[in-house]
Design a protein around this motif. Structure first.
Motif, PDB file in Angstrom:
ATOM      1  N   ALA A  41       0.552  -1.420  -0.130  1.00  0.00           N
ATOM      2  CA  ALA A  41       0.000  -0.003   0.001  1.00  0.00           C
ATOM      3  C   ALA A  41       0.781   1.323  -0.095  1.00  0.00           C
ATOM      4  O   ALA A  41       0.511   2.271  -0.728  1.00  0.00           O
ATOM      5  N   VAL A  93      -9.205  -1.271  -3.303  1.00  0.00           N
ATOM      6  CA  VAL A  93      -8.120  -1.734  -2.540  1.00  0.00           C
ATOM      7  C   VAL A  93      -8.449  -2.300  -1.137  1.00  0.00           C
ATOM      8  O   VAL A  93      -9.468  -1.394  -0.291  1.00  0.00           O
ATOM      9  N   THR A 126      -6.896  -3.932   2.420  1.00  0.00           N
ATOM     10  CA  THR A 126      -5.767  -3.774   3.209  1.00  0.00           C
ATOM     11  C   THR A 126      -5.963  -4.611   4.340  1.00  0.00           C
ATOM     12  O   THR A 126      -6.714  -4.483   5.124  1.00  0.00           O
TER      13      THR A 126
END
Length: 230
Positions: free
Chosen positions: A169, A197, A199
């Motif tokens: 990231a 995205v 994470t």
């Protein structure tokens, strides 16, 4: 000492310090480019074929009380596995897709993930959703060897997304729920936009797209894929 020599020495020191820090964290530095700085991470793209996630209660109904999912193959993310067990998914047209793989471990919600092609065949109008966002989604009938159940909701097309850890990231300059674009170089090249995205400290860099998306850009014969922040 010249300014050029000083800059080169600073780069060497930064590279050495970075390697020491990564080693102390249990990681390995990314391959270096010509400037001695970490190169781009290796992008893994996996195709998510139709599958489902089930609660333990639903596993009990479909496979018998107390049945535990049997791991068949570990997936790229170490926490997940493809189970030996499969179910049949039946839609409102009474059409059926047999042998839909269950992914484990069990979750707190049951969810079926299909490509649009699958949903059209079954006669289900499915929305594109982030995994777990199943409110106001259509349901289906699931059939197992010991029983069947009607899922009132939970049938979706999973939103294309990319898993990554903190290091990746930082490299891409993104955070959780940002968007990225992926360029696929193949005999049928394409650009897939708006990858979500996701994470987590324990995740490895991995893109998930479904079979329709993979076929549209001939991912099987891809020579390269690149990710950029949207």
């Amino acid at each position: 000492m010249s300014a050029t020599a000083t800059a080169a020495t600073r780069d060497q020191i930064e590279s050495l310090v970075r390697s020491i820090i990564l080693k102390s964290m249990g990681g390995a530095p990314a391959p270096a480019n010509g400037n001695g700085k970490p190169g781009p991470p290796k992008v893994i793209v996996n195709i998510s074929a139709r599958h489902c996630h089930l609660t333990q209660e639903d596993v009990d109904i479909l496979f018998g009380k107390g049945h535990q999912l049997t791991p068949m193959k570990r997936l790229y993310q170490d926490t997940d596995f493809a189970a030996e067990e499969t179910v049949a998914v039946v839609g409102p047209r009474q059409r059926m897709i047999p042998g839909v793989r269950i992914l484990g471990p069990c979750r707190k919600f049951s969810q079926v993930e299909l490509a649009f092609t699958d949903a059209i065949s079954l006669g289900i109008d499915i929305p594109v959703r982030l995994s777990g966002d199943i409110e106001d989604t259509p349901g289906c009938l699931l059939i197992g060897p010991k029983g069947s159940l009607v899922m009132p909701k939970g049938v979706i097309r999973a939103e294309r997304h990319v898993h990554m850890g903190p290091r990746d990231a930082e490299y891409y300059g993104v955070k959780h729920l940002d968007r990225m674009n992926m360029r696929v170089e193949s005999p049928c090249p394409g650009l897939l936009e708006g990858l979500l995205v996701r994470t987590h400290p324990d995740w490895k860099l991995e893109v998930h797209i479904d079979t329709d998306e993979a076929n549209s850009c001939d991912l099987t014969h891809a020579t390269n894929v690149t990710l950029v922040k949207a």
